[in-house]
Design a protein around this motif. Sequence first.
Motif, PDB file in Angstrom:
ATOM      1  N   UNK A 142       4.096   6.741  12.067  1.00 50.22           N
ATOM      2  CA  UNK A 142       4.941   7.751  12.692  1.00 50.22           C
ATOM      3  C   UNK A 142       6.301   7.897  12.034  1.00 50.22           C
ATOM      4  N   UNK A 143       6.662   6.987  11.127  1.00 51.16           N
ATOM      5  CA  UNK A 143       7.960   7.057  10.460  1.00 51.16           C
ATOM      6  C   UNK A 143       7.812   7.282   8.951  1.00 51.16           C
ATOM      7  N   UNK A 144       6.788   6.691   8.350  1.00 50.40           N
ATOM      8  CA  UNK A 144       6.579   6.779   6.910  1.00 50.40           C
ATOM      9  C   UNK A 144       5.387   7.692   6.619  1.00 50.40           C
ATOM     10  N   UNK A 145       5.458   8.396   5.486  1.00 49.58           N
ATOM     11  CA  UNK A 145       4.366   9.258   5.055  1.00 49.58           C
ATOM     12  C   UNK A 145       4.106   9.044   3.570  1.00 49.58           C
ATOM     13  N   UNK A 146       2.867   8.745   3.239  1.00 49.51           N
ATOM     14  CA  UNK A 146       2.479   8.581   1.842  1.00 49.51           C
ATOM     15  C   UNK A 146       1.833   9.876   1.359  1.00 49.51           C
ATOM     16  N   UNK A 147       2.070  10.208   0.090  1.00 48.68           N
ATOM     17  CA  UNK A 147       1.451  11.392  -0.495  1.00 48.68           C
ATOM     18  C   UNK A 147       1.318  11.181  -1.994  1.00 48.68           C
ATOM     19  N   UNK A 148       0.528  12.046  -2.616  1.00 48.69           N
ATOM     20  CA  UNK A 148       0.352  11.929  -4.052  1.00 48.69           C
ATOM     21  C   UNK A 148       0.320  13.319  -4.673  1.00 48.69           C
ATOM     22  N   UNK A 149       0.879  13.441  -5.865  1.00 47.95           N
ATOM     23  CA  UNK A 149       0.879  14.682  -6.631  1.00 47.95           C
ATOM     24  C   UNK A 149       0.144  14.384  -7.929  1.00 47.95           C
ATOM     25  N   UNK A 150      -1.118  14.813  -8.014  1.00 47.37           N
ATOM     26  CA  UNK A 150      -1.913  14.481  -9.191  1.00 47.37           C
ATOM     27  C   UNK A 150      -1.400  15.196 -10.438  1.00 47.37           C
ATOM     28  N   UNK A 151      -0.785  16.353 -10.267  1.00 46.17           N
ATOM     29  CA  UNK A 151      -0.251  17.068 -11.426  1.00 46.17           C
ATOM     30  C   UNK A 151       0.900  16.290 -12.064  1.00 46.17           C
ATOM     31  N   UNK A 152       1.666  15.586 -11.242  1.00 46.09           N
ATOM     32  CA  UNK A 152       2.784  14.784 -11.747  1.00 46.09           C
ATOM     33  C   UNK A 152       2.409  13.311 -11.890  1.00 46.09           C
ATOM     34  N   UNK A 153       1.178  12.979 -11.520  1.00 49.15           N
ATOM     35  CA  UNK A 153       0.737  11.575 -11.563  1.00 49.15           C
ATOM     36  C   UNK A 153       1.715  10.659 -10.823  1.00 49.15           C
ATOM     37  N   UNK A 154       2.098  11.096  -9.652  1.00 51.13           N
ATOM     38  CA  UNK A 154       3.146  10.398  -8.897  1.00 51.13           C
ATOM     39  C   UNK A 154       2.711  10.217  -7.447  1.00 51.13           C
ATOM     40  N   UNK A 155       3.036   9.061  -6.900  1.00 52.61           N
ATOM     41  CA  UNK A 155       2.824   8.764  -5.486  1.00 52.61           C
ATOM     42  C   UNK A 155       4.187   8.645  -4.821  1.00 52.61           C
ATOM     43  N   UNK A 156       4.265   9.153  -3.609  1.00 55.23           N
ATOM     44  CA  UNK A 156       5.541   9.147  -2.873  1.00 55.23           C
ATOM     45  C   UNK A 156       5.401   8.374  -1.571  1.00 55.23           C
ATOM     46  N   UNK A 157       6.519   7.853  -1.104  1.00 53.06           N
ATOM     47  CA  UNK A 157       6.597   7.277   0.233  1.00 53.06           C
ATOM     48  C   UNK A 157       7.848   7.847   0.892  1.00 53.06           C
ATOM     49  N   UNK A 158       7.643   8.771   1.812  1.00 55.20           N
ATOM     50  CA  UNK A 158       8.745   9.340   2.578  1.00 55.20           C
ATOM     51  C   UNK A 158       9.012   8.430   3.764  1.00 55.20           C
ATOM     52  N   UNK A 159      10.223   7.940   3.867  1.00 57.53           N
ATOM     53  CA  UNK A 159      10.582   6.987   4.916  1.00 57.53           C
ATOM     54  C   UNK A 159      11.664   7.603   5.793  1.00 57.53           C
ATOM     55  N   UNK A 160      11.328   7.817   7.050  1.00 59.36           N
ATOM     56  CA  UNK A 160      12.260   8.389   8.019  1.00 59.36           C
ATOM     57  C   UNK A 160      12.566   7.381   9.124  1.00 59.36           C
ATOM     58  N   UNK A 161      13.613   7.641   9.864  1.00 61.10           N
ATOM     59  CA  UNK A 161      14.001   6.776  10.990  1.00 61.10           C
ATOM     60  C   UNK A 161      14.055   5.312  10.566  1.00 61.10           C
ATOM     61  N   UNK A 162      14.701   5.065   9.461  1.00 63.89           N
ATOM     62  CA  UNK A 162      14.722   3.716   8.900  1.00 63.89           C
ATOM     63  C   UNK A 162      15.465   2.753   9.806  1.00 63.89           C
ATOM     64  N   UNK A 163      14.970   1.516   9.807  1.00 64.54           N
ATOM     65  CA  UNK A 163      15.532   0.447  10.620  1.00 64.54           C
ATOM     66  C   UNK A 163      15.982  -0.691   9.708  1.00 64.54           C
ATOM     67  N   UNK A 164      16.821  -1.549  10.233  1.00 70.37           N
ATOM     68  CA  UNK A 164      17.292  -2.690   9.450  1.00 70.37           C
ATOM     69  C   UNK A 164      16.115  -3.549   8.975  1.00 70.37           C
ATOM     70  N   UNK A 165      15.092  -3.645   9.791  1.00 69.74           N
ATOM     71  CA  UNK A 165      13.938  -4.476   9.419  1.00 69.74           C
ATOM     72  C   UNK A 165      13.081  -3.859   8.320  1.00 69.74           C
TER      73      UNK A 165
END
Length: 122
Positions: free
Chosen positions: A66-89
């Motif tokens: 519910x806070x992080x989202x993984x995605x991939x762009x095959x054209x850029x050969x790149x994987x992303x991790x979108x991190x929202x609502x970050x916590x100290x932990x």
Amino acid sequence: QLQLVESGGGLVQPGGSLRLSCVVSGFPLDYFSMGWFRQAPGKEREGVSCINTSPESIRYADSVKGRFTISRDTAKNTVYLQMNSLKAEDTAVYYCAAGARNTLRSSDYASWGQGTQVTVSS
């Protein structure tokens, strides 16, 4: 030769967001399952999220659902991790990895990036 290079880490306040990127070189992204892992000081490395193209599959650790989202762009050969609502932990070094199985077990991944530091602090 397969190489993974992460970027996008940094210092962010609690509640903030960051997007990590992992550029893959040497092989097409679709050859592998791609995972994001993290390791905090004094703790074991833990799986955060992973993604596979065929069959399509995405997994998240309970701690980031519910806070992080993984995605991939095959054209850029790149994987992303979108991190929202970050916590100290969430503070840790974050690694991307390539493997043959789409799991959150680090033992299923053979190739690793060098890591990028994420610090969540006010």
